[in-house]
Design a protein around this motif. Structure first.
Motif, PDB file in Angstrom:
ATOM      1  N   GLU A   2       0.830  -1.201   0.000  1.00 25.06           N
ATOM      2  CA  GLU A   2       0.000   0.000   0.000  1.00 25.06           C
ATOM      3  C   GLU A   2       0.866   1.253   0.000  1.00 25.06           C
ATOM      4  O   GLU A   2       2.014   1.248   0.443  1.00 25.06           O
ATOM      5  CB  GLU A   2      -0.916   0.022   1.228  1.00 25.06           C
ATOM      6  CG  GLU A   2      -2.071  -0.945   1.173  1.00 25.06           C
ATOM      7  CD  GLU A   2      -3.043  -0.734   2.330  1.00 25.06           C
ATOM      8  OE1 GLU A   2      -2.573  -0.352   3.424  1.00 25.06           O
ATOM      9  OE2 GLU A   2      -4.252  -0.920   2.143  1.00 25.06           O
ATOM     10  N   PHE A   3       0.285   2.342  -0.505  1.00 23.48           N
ATOM     11  CA  PHE A   3       0.938   3.638  -0.454  1.00 23.48           C
ATOM     12  C   PHE A   3       0.452   4.325   0.823  1.00 23.48           C
ATOM     13  O   PHE A   3      -0.741   4.594   0.974  1.00 23.48           O
ATOM     14  CB  PHE A   3       0.569   4.462  -1.685  1.00 23.48           C
ATOM     15  CG  PHE A   3       1.158   5.848  -1.688  1.00 23.48           C
ATOM     16  CD1 PHE A   3       2.514   6.036  -1.891  1.00 23.48           C
ATOM     17  CD2 PHE A   3       0.353   6.963  -1.487  1.00 23.48           C
ATOM     18  CE1 PHE A   3       3.065   7.310  -1.899  1.00 23.48           C
ATOM     19  CE2 PHE A   3       0.892   8.236  -1.491  1.00 23.48           C
ATOM     20  CZ  PHE A   3       2.250   8.420  -1.697  1.00 23.48           C
ATOM     21  N   THR A   4       1.365   4.582   1.752  1.00 25.56           N
ATOM     22  CA  THR A   4       0.990   5.107   3.061  1.00 25.56           C
ATOM     23  C   THR A   4       1.719   6.411   3.338  1.00 25.56           C
ATOM     24  O   THR A   4       2.932   6.522   3.120  1.00 25.56           O
ATOM     25  CB  THR A   4       1.332   4.096   4.173  1.00 25.56           C
ATOM     26  OG1 THR A   4       0.693   2.848   3.872  1.00 25.56           O
ATOM     27  CG2 THR A   4       0.849   4.595   5.525  1.00 25.56           C
ATOM     28  N   SER A  14      -3.749   5.350   4.038  1.00 23.23           N
ATOM     29  CA  SER A  14      -3.302   4.205   3.239  1.00 23.23           C
ATOM     30  C   SER A  14      -4.132   4.129   1.969  1.00 23.23           C
ATOM     31  O   SER A  14      -5.364   4.153   2.027  1.00 23.23           O
ATOM     32  CB  SER A  14      -3.445   2.902   4.033  1.00 23.23           C
ATOM     33  OG  SER A  14      -2.549   2.890   5.119  1.00 23.23           O
ATOM     34  N   ALA A  17      -2.092  -0.154  -3.629  1.00 29.93           N
ATOM     35  CA  ALA A  17      -0.705  -0.291  -4.090  1.00 29.93           C
ATOM     36  C   ALA A  17      -0.475   0.351  -5.455  1.00 29.93           C
ATOM     37  O   ALA A  17       0.631   0.820  -5.738  1.00 29.93           O
ATOM     38  CB  ALA A  17      -0.332  -1.772  -4.136  1.00 29.93           C
ATOM     39  N   ARG A  20       1.284   3.870  -5.639  1.00 31.10           N
ATOM     40  CA  ARG A  20       2.700   4.113  -5.348  1.00 31.10           C
ATOM     41  C   ARG A  20       3.546   4.464  -6.577  1.00 31.10           C
ATOM     42  O   ARG A  20       4.243   5.488  -6.579  1.00 31.10           O
ATOM     43  CB  ARG A  20       3.296   2.912  -4.616  1.00 31.10           C
ATOM     44  CG  ARG A  20       4.780   3.056  -4.289  1.00 31.10           C
ATOM     45  CD  ARG A  20       5.292   1.901  -3.457  1.00 31.10           C
ATOM     46  NE  ARG A  20       4.635   1.866  -2.151  1.00 31.10           N
ATOM     47  CZ  ARG A  20       4.980   2.643  -1.130  1.00 31.10           C
ATOM     48  NH1 ARG A  20       5.969   3.515  -1.270  1.00 31.10           N
ATOM     49  NH2 ARG A  20       4.350   2.547   0.015  1.00 31.10           N
ATOM     50  N   ALA A  23       2.726   7.921  -7.781  1.00 32.27           N
ATOM     51  CA  ALA A  23       3.104   8.990  -6.852  1.00 32.27           C
ATOM     52  C   ALA A  23       4.608   9.215  -6.808  1.00 32.27           C
ATOM     53  O   ALA A  23       5.057  10.266  -6.333  1.00 32.27           O
ATOM     54  CB  ALA A  23       2.590   8.660  -5.451  1.00 32.27           C
ATOM     55  N   GLU A  24       5.384   8.272  -7.301  1.00 33.61           N
ATOM     56  CA  GLU A  24       6.843   8.388  -7.238  1.00 33.61           C
ATOM     57  C   GLU A  24       7.460   9.045  -8.474  1.00 33.61           C
ATOM     58  O   GLU A  24       8.657   9.339  -8.482  1.00 33.61           O
ATOM     59  CB  GLU A  24       7.461   7.001  -7.016  1.00 33.61           C
ATOM     60  CG  GLU A  24       7.193   6.452  -5.615  1.00 33.61           C
ATOM     61  CD  GLU A  24       7.721   5.039  -5.412  1.00 33.61           C
ATOM     62  OE1 GLU A  24       8.065   4.395  -6.434  1.00 33.61           O
ATOM     63  OE2 GLU A  24       7.779   4.587  -4.253  1.00 33.61           O
ATOM     64  N   VAL A  57      -2.812  14.093  -2.587  1.00 35.28           N
ATOM     65  CA  VAL A  57      -2.950  12.853  -1.822  1.00 35.28           C
ATOM     66  C   VAL A  57      -4.237  12.895  -1.005  1.00 35.28           C
ATOM     67  O   VAL A  57      -4.960  11.893  -0.904  1.00 35.28           O
ATOM     68  CB  VAL A  57      -1.721  12.634  -0.918  1.00 35.28           C
ATOM     69  CG1 VAL A  57      -1.954  11.452   0.028  1.00 35.28           C
ATOM     70  CG2 VAL A  57      -0.476  12.376  -1.766  1.00 35.28           C
TER      71      VAL A  57
END
Length: 432
Positions: A2-4, A14, A17, A20, A23-24, A57
């Motif tokens: 997960e992206f947390t 959270s 997944a 992620r 977002a990077e 976010v």
């Protein structure tokens, strides 16, 4: 995985997944360096340091929360959830520095550019590069961001088009909550705006599905309308914020005038054209003002002076609030000076009533027998809510339409003389 993240408004957040890798990417990470409220911190609001990254976010989190609520009574496919969450996350990636001010800057050079246009172009590239989404999914994500996804959705899924881009959406809900936390004492909601999503439902209107909010939340949604107006009056279009914006625009125009170029990785472009080169635009953020301040390019003395004034909050001084346009009088006055001594800007903020009446939002309530739900359009919701005791008398902000005159000089005597002159000009104009 997960992206947390730890969010300043919602606490630990959270997300699925698939968020992620998106977002990077550099284009999204760039939002860490774009302040949500542009120059508001330079003007007077020291806490306004939150970023478009945090807002994006937050909007994604709210979209996920809303879909969780809706799925209790209306199934939401993973296909649809993925598209909505990615649209919520990426809706602001096309923003330039200093919030909407960059659009005003670009427009002076003959191009009516809107950040949404760049957002969709950037999103298309991100999704093709960083995900395995199909053409259909990419088209839907972009449509949700543009606000024209309605035609891409089957009738039973058209409620999805109201989540990211609508009159009551996750974007507006997040920025009002986030701005109120970082710029306190502007609004005091009766409860968090995000709670309207907890009782939201999908309703049928003819053969189409629509997003509807519980009539018991009518007052809170009306408060959102009030909050938006209040923020425009007391923060977004506060005279000192508009003064800082005028000064930052002058910094950019001076830089453009002397030929300053933004450069990265062998690419270079004038500031007013950077948005057309997405490979260069992904590096452009609020730090551009630092690059201008440190540049050795000849002719930037005026821009550097203004940057220094902004950093020390020596803003253009507002000298007159006028109900009528004095641009001709200002232009005539400035002809006798080497540089403009007086500047005018305007603001038009619709009243709560004017804004709320245009809301495309629906509510639902129990029907008379208590055996089902009925749709209540926004035009009737206030009256119905009052009748059943779910809505007390609500406050309202009046329309604001005025012109603000500023003196660009730091000299108090010059400011006083300009104020005296234009007060007389205004009085004469009104009397005539």
């Amino acid at each position: 995985m997960e992206f947390t993240v730890s969010d300043t408004v919602y606490g630990p957040v959270s997300l699925p997944a698939f968020i992620r890798p998106v977002a990077e990417v550099a284009e999204f990470q760039r939002l860490n360096h774009l302040k949500q409220l542009g120059v508001a911190r330079d003007a007077r609001f020291t806490g306004a340091q939150h970023t478009r990254y945090q807002h994006s976010v937050g909007a994604c989190y709210l979209a996920n929360r809303l879909l969780d609520s809706l799925s209790l009574t209306h199934p939401v496919s993973e296909f649809d959830r993925k598209c909505v969450l990615l649209a919520a996350l990426l809706h602001d990636v096309g923003h330039g520095p200093f919030s909407h001010m960059w659009e005003k800057f670009v427009e002076v050079y003959g191009e009516c550019w809107k950040h949404e246009v760049s957002s969709v172009r950037i999103v298309d590239g991100i999704l093709r590069r960083s995900t395995d989404l199909s053409e259909q999914e990419i088209a839907l994500v972009c449509g949700l961001i543009r606000g024209d996804a309605f035609g891409l959705l089957s009738p039973d899924r058209r409620f999805l088009s109201q989540i990211v881009s609508g009159d009551v959406d996750v974007d507006r809900c997040d920025y009002l909550q986030r701005d109120s936390q970082h710029v306190p004492d502007i609004i005091s909601p009766s409860r968090p705006f995000r709670t309207i999503f907890d009782r939201a439902r999908v309703m049928q209107l003819g053969n189409e599905s629509i997003l509807a909010y519980d009539l018991r939340d009518y007052a809170l949604i009306y408060e959102m309308a009030c909050a938006r107006q209040t923020f425009h009056i007391r923060c977004y279009q506060d005279p000192k914020v508009l003064a800082a914006e005028l000064m930052m625009l002058d910094v950019l125009h001076e830089s453009e005038r002397v030929g300053f170029q933004f450069s990265r990785n062998g690419m270079s472009e004038r500031l007013s054209k950077v948005h057309n080169n997405l490979d260069l635009f992904k590096y452009l953020d609020d730090s551009i003002v630092d690059e201008i301040a440190c540049s050795q390019l000849a002719g930037l003395e005026k821009a550097k002076e203004l940057i220094n004034r902004l950093r020390n909050r020596k803003l253009y001084q507002d000298i007159l609030l006028s109900p009528v346009d004095l641009s001709d009088e200002v232009e005539e006055f400035n002809r006798t000076y080497v540089e403009p001594l007086v500047r005018q800007t305007s603001r038009h903020i619709r009243s709560t009533k004017q804004w709320f009446e245009k809301f495309n939002v629906n509510f639902y309530a129990c029907n008379g027998t208590g055996n089902g739900m009925v749709i209540v359009p926004a035009a009737n919701a206030g009256e119905v809510a009052t009748m059943i005791g779910n809505c007390a008398t609500l406050p309202a902000s009046a329309e604001v339409k005025d012109y603000i005159l500023y003196c660009t000089s730091e000299d108090v005597e010059v400011q006083r003389a300009c104020k005296h002159h234009f007060t007389n000009v205004l009085n004469a104009k009104i009397e005539s």
